[in-house]
Scaffold this motif. Structure first.
Motif, PDB file in Angstrom:
ATOM      1  N   GLY A  60       0.858  -1.179   0.000  1.00 20.78           N
ATOM      2  CA  GLY A  60       0.000   0.000   0.000  1.00 20.78           C
ATOM      3  C   GLY A  60       0.897   1.231   0.000  1.00 20.78           C
ATOM      4  O   GLY A  60       1.845   1.320  -0.762  1.00 20.78           O
ATOM      5  N   THR A 116      -0.457  -1.801  11.846  1.00 23.73           N
ATOM      6  CA  THR A 116      -1.610  -1.115  11.274  1.00 23.73           C
ATOM      7  C   THR A 116      -1.591  -1.207   9.751  1.00 23.73           C
ATOM      8  O   THR A 116      -2.613  -1.498   9.120  1.00 23.73           O
ATOM      9  CB  THR A 116      -1.641   0.361  11.719  1.00 23.73           C
ATOM     10  OG1 THR A 116      -1.728   0.411  13.147  1.00 23.73           O
ATOM     11  CG2 THR A 116      -2.807   1.109  11.096  1.00 23.73           C
ATOM     12  N   ALA A 117      -0.435  -0.977   9.151  1.00 22.13           N
ATOM     13  CA  ALA A 117      -0.312  -1.049   7.687  1.00 22.13           C
ATOM     14  C   ALA A 117      -0.564  -2.457   7.180  1.00 22.13           C
ATOM     15  O   ALA A 117      -1.219  -2.655   6.150  1.00 22.13           O
ATOM     16  CB  ALA A 117       1.067  -0.570   7.256  1.00 22.13           C
ATOM     17  N   GLN A 121      -4.292  -3.868   6.537  1.00 17.16           N
ATOM     18  CA  GLN A 121      -5.111  -3.394   5.427  1.00 17.16           C
ATOM     19  C   GLN A 121      -5.184  -4.480   4.350  1.00 17.16           C
ATOM     20  O   GLN A 121      -4.154  -4.891   3.821  1.00 17.16           O
ATOM     21  CB  GLN A 121      -4.522  -2.109   4.835  1.00 17.16           C
ATOM     22  CG  GLN A 121      -4.331  -0.996   5.844  1.00 17.16           C
ATOM     23  CD  GLN A 121      -5.609  -0.641   6.557  1.00 17.16           C
ATOM     24  OE1 GLN A 121      -6.645  -0.437   5.941  1.00 17.16           O
ATOM     25  NE2 GLN A 121      -5.546  -0.566   7.881  1.00 17.16           N
ATOM     26  N   GLN A 165      -4.057  -4.790  -0.714  1.00 14.58           N
ATOM     27  CA  GLN A 165      -3.184  -3.661  -1.005  1.00 14.58           C
ATOM     28  C   GLN A 165      -2.196  -4.039  -2.108  1.00 14.58           C
ATOM     29  O   GLN A 165      -1.890  -5.207  -2.324  1.00 14.58           O
ATOM     30  CB  GLN A 165      -2.407  -3.250   0.247  1.00 14.58           C
ATOM     31  CG  GLN A 165      -3.276  -2.718   1.360  1.00 14.58           C
ATOM     32  CD  GLN A 165      -3.952  -1.429   0.977  1.00 14.58           C
ATOM     33  OE1 GLN A 165      -3.303  -0.465   0.597  1.00 14.58           O
ATOM     34  NE2 GLN A 165      -5.270  -1.417   1.067  1.00 14.58           N
ATOM     35  N   THR A 215      -2.849  -9.585   0.382  1.00 18.31           N
ATOM     36  CA  THR A 215      -3.300  -9.359   1.744  1.00 18.31           C
ATOM     37  C   THR A 215      -2.334 -10.065   2.684  1.00 18.31           C
ATOM     38  O   THR A 215      -1.988 -11.225   2.459  1.00 18.31           O
ATOM     39  CB  THR A 215      -4.725  -9.908   1.950  1.00 18.31           C
ATOM     40  OG1 THR A 215      -5.610  -9.208   1.073  1.00 18.31           O
ATOM     41  CG2 THR A 215      -5.191  -9.741   3.380  1.00 18.31           C
TER      42      THR A 215
END
Length: 177
Positions: free
Chosen positions: A9, A79-80, A83, A86, A102
């Motif tokens: 991402g 946190t990244a 997601q 991405q 993912t």
């Protein structure tokens, strides 16, 4: 030798604080091959092939100046990685290869006061990457006769015959309008 650029991402996996040291992203996905036996003869003929979803691992280290900075970096990393779907971008052959992936297995292990190791398993449902540069498959051109031949050149080999079918369908649509 400079480090290979990696991103998941918008999150950069190759900085002075987060360093990727190992990956098996270059390994191809498993190719499922379906073969049917020949009637009245030895052997078989391949009738279908397709790629399985691809899994790959990225490992490295997170290193802050202090323990608190390392903990904040770990939180941002987690946190990244949470997601889904991405773009996992990796520099390759002068361009960027993109695996829409993912993260499915994340392991963080602290190995010192201000250092932590990480290992992340990613899953790419299509099994293949795409290059990020854009190109036009068909250039706009005027056709003033009842028939026309338009040449199509497609880089790469993944499902290239489908592009020829698309052109045939496009030509048929234009003729019937």
């Amino acid at each position: 030798m400079s480090a290979i650029a990696l991103k998941y991402g918008a999150f950069d996996l190759q900085t002075d604080k987060i360093t990727t040291t190992d990956t098996d992203v270059y390994s191809p996905p498993k190719n499922n091959v379906q073969a049917d036996k020949l009637a009245g003869a030895d052997g078989a003929v391949i009738v279908k092939t397709n790629f399985e979803p691809k899994t790959f691992t990225v490992a490295g280290r997170i290193r802050g100046s202090t323990r608190e900075e390392t903990e904040k970096l770990i939180d941002a990393f987690n946190t990244a990685m949470m997601q889904p779907n991405q773009a996992f971008d990796i520099a390759r052959s002068g361009d960027i290869r993109r695996y829409v992936s993912t993260a499915q297995g994340i392991i963080i292990s602290t190995s010192g006061h201000n250092t932590a190791g990480f290992s992340v398993d990613f899953m790419c449902p299509t099994g293949v990457a795409s290059d990020t540069y854009n190109t036009a498959l068909l250039s706009p051109s005027n056709v003033s006769t009842s028939t026309a031949s338009l040449g199509v050149t497609v880089g790469g080999t993944y499902q290239a015959p489908l592009c020829q079918d698309l052109v045939r369908h496009s030509e048929a649509t234009e003729i019937t309008r």
